[in-house]
Design a protein around this motif. Structure first.
Motif, short mmCIF file in Angstrom:
data_model
loop_
_atom_site.label_atom_id
_atom_site.label_comp_id
_atom_site.label_asym_id
_atom_site.label_seq_id
_atom_site.Cartn_x
_atom_site.Cartn_y
_atom_site.Cartn_z
N THR A 93 0.93 -1.28 -0.12
CA THR A 93 0.13 -0.12 0.15
C THR A 93 0.71 1.17 0.05
O THR A 93 0.50 2.16 -0.29
CB THR A 93 -0.98 -0.01 1.25
N HIS A 94 2.14 1.25 0.29
CA HIS A 94 2.94 2.28 0.61
C HIS A 94 3.51 2.85 -0.66
O HIS A 94 4.01 1.77 -1.56
CB HIS A 94 3.80 2.08 1.64
N ASN A 95 3.71 4.22 -0.62
CA ASN A 95 4.61 4.77 -1.91
C ASN A 95 5.91 3.90 -2.18
O ASN A 95 6.28 3.87 -3.30
CB ASN A 95 4.55 6.23 -1.77
N ASP A 99 4.97 0.59 -7.56
CA ASP A 99 5.44 0.99 -8.91
C ASP A 99 4.20 1.38 -9.82
O ASP A 99 3.31 1.70 -9.41
CB ASP A 99 6.34 -0.25 -9.86
N HIS A 224 -0.07 4.74 -1.17
CA HIS A 224 -0.23 5.28 -2.41
C HIS A 224 -1.94 5.13 -2.65
O HIS A 224 -2.29 5.98 -3.68
CB HIS A 224 0.44 4.04 -3.39
N TYR A 225 -2.61 4.62 -1.98
CA TYR A 225 -4.17 4.63 -2.09
C TYR A 225 -4.77 5.65 -1.16
O TYR A 225 -4.30 5.80 -0.26
CB TYR A 225 -4.54 3.16 -1.89
N ASP A 254 5.90 0.31 5.87
CA ASP A 254 7.04 0.77 5.18
C ASP A 254 8.38 -0.53 5.04
O ASP A 254 7.75 -1.66 5.48
CB ASP A 254 7.78 1.93 6.21
#
Length: 301
Positions: A93-95, A99, A224-225, A254
């Motif tokens: 889920t994390h930036n 990709d 990211h979401y 992370d």
């Protein structure tokens, strides 16, 4: 922000507020026949509303610091029957992990029922044939099914989504197996919206000495979401609706020790210091026995 917790003292459930300092006495309010979920349902979660509920329960019981070992903390809103709680989460889920080629909703997984949740000091069990086990410091969202079964957000806490990441890396289709490990959880329920920024440090100790340390960043700003979209899409599935069911949803992590090239081992102690929120979780990793042969296993039809 209001923080509440539930515990067992003298074989009875009690309610407390705040994140108590180490070595400080505890002020506890007997719950009697009530439940923490029921008490919170009648408030807006504000400090004033919670204080009013506590005032109705009379004077608190003070547990001296020297007797805190007699108090057993509980996961937030844990039902009496572990089957009435579902522990699940999202991955990637994390930036820092996403990709350009990503779906519009991250993968979701189930870790188990309420008995996989472990508070600090309790061991976290992983399968005996685990490939490579990694800690995952995460925000945990807590929901309770309303009278129609629809999950309603109550608050958040923090946890350790222990994962057999080696199994997943070896075969991405085995994510569901990789997640069937215990989950660490803090007893402190924060009655507010999910945090935007959470920072801290993970320490792994072996034979009493630190062998790996690393920082982590999580919270909604790191995702990211869009979190409300994630949750609304998940709980749109009526298979998850049941009155009174508590949902613990881990929202992703992370990068951790595995990504730094470290490998945990049986007996390692993992401590997650959520410095931004004054919360610490500490657990020993415990490899369980290997599965036994039987129907549906080696050579079975």
């Amino acid at each position: 922000m209001t923080v509440v917790f539930e515990c067992v003292h003298d074989n009875r459930r009690h309610l407390g507020t705040g994140v108590p300092d180490d070595g400080a006495p505890l002020l506890l309010h007997p719950l009697g026949d009530d439940t923490l979920a029921g008490l919170l349902r009648g408030t807006d979660g504000s400090p004033e509303a919670v204080s009013a509920v506590l005032a109705e329960r009379g004077a608190p019981v003070e547990v001296p610091a020297a007797e805190r070992h007699r108090v057993r903390m509980l996961p937030p809103l844990l039902p009496d029957h572990p089957g009435d709680a579902l522990v699940s989460g999202f991955m990637m889920t994390h930036n820092v992990k996403v990709d350009a080629e990503v779906p519009d909703q991250p993968n979701w997984f189930v870790k188990g029922l309420g008995d996989v949740l472990k508070v600090s000091g309790e061991p976290l069990r992983v399968p005996g044939d685990a490939v490579a086990v990694c800690e995952e410091a995460e925000v945990v969202l807590v929901y309770t099914g309303d009278e129609l079964g629809v999950p309603r957000y109550t608050g958040y806490t923090f946890g350790n989504d222990v994962t057999d990441i080696g199994r997943f890396k070896r075969h991405p289709g085995h994510l569901s197996y990789a997640k069937l490990c215990d989950a660490g959880v803090a007893p402190w329920l924060h009655l507010g919206p999910p945090p935007r920024s959470v920072t801290g440090e993970v320490t792994v100790e072996r034979d009493g000495a630190p062998v790996w340390k690393g920082p982590f960043t999580t919270g909604t700003d790191a995702l990211h979401y869009d979190l409300p979209t994630m949750m609304s899409r998940l709980f749109a599935h009526e298979a998850l609706h049941r009155p009174g069911r508590t949902h613990y949803v881990y929202i992703g992590a992370d990068r951790g020790s595995f990504h730094a090239g470290f490998r945990t081992a049986d007996g390692d102690r993992v401590t997650i210091d959520v410095a931004s929120h004054g919360v610490r979780l500490s657990h020993t990793l415990a490899w369980t026995g290997r599965p036994q042969a039987g129907p549906g296993r080696e050579g079975a039809p």
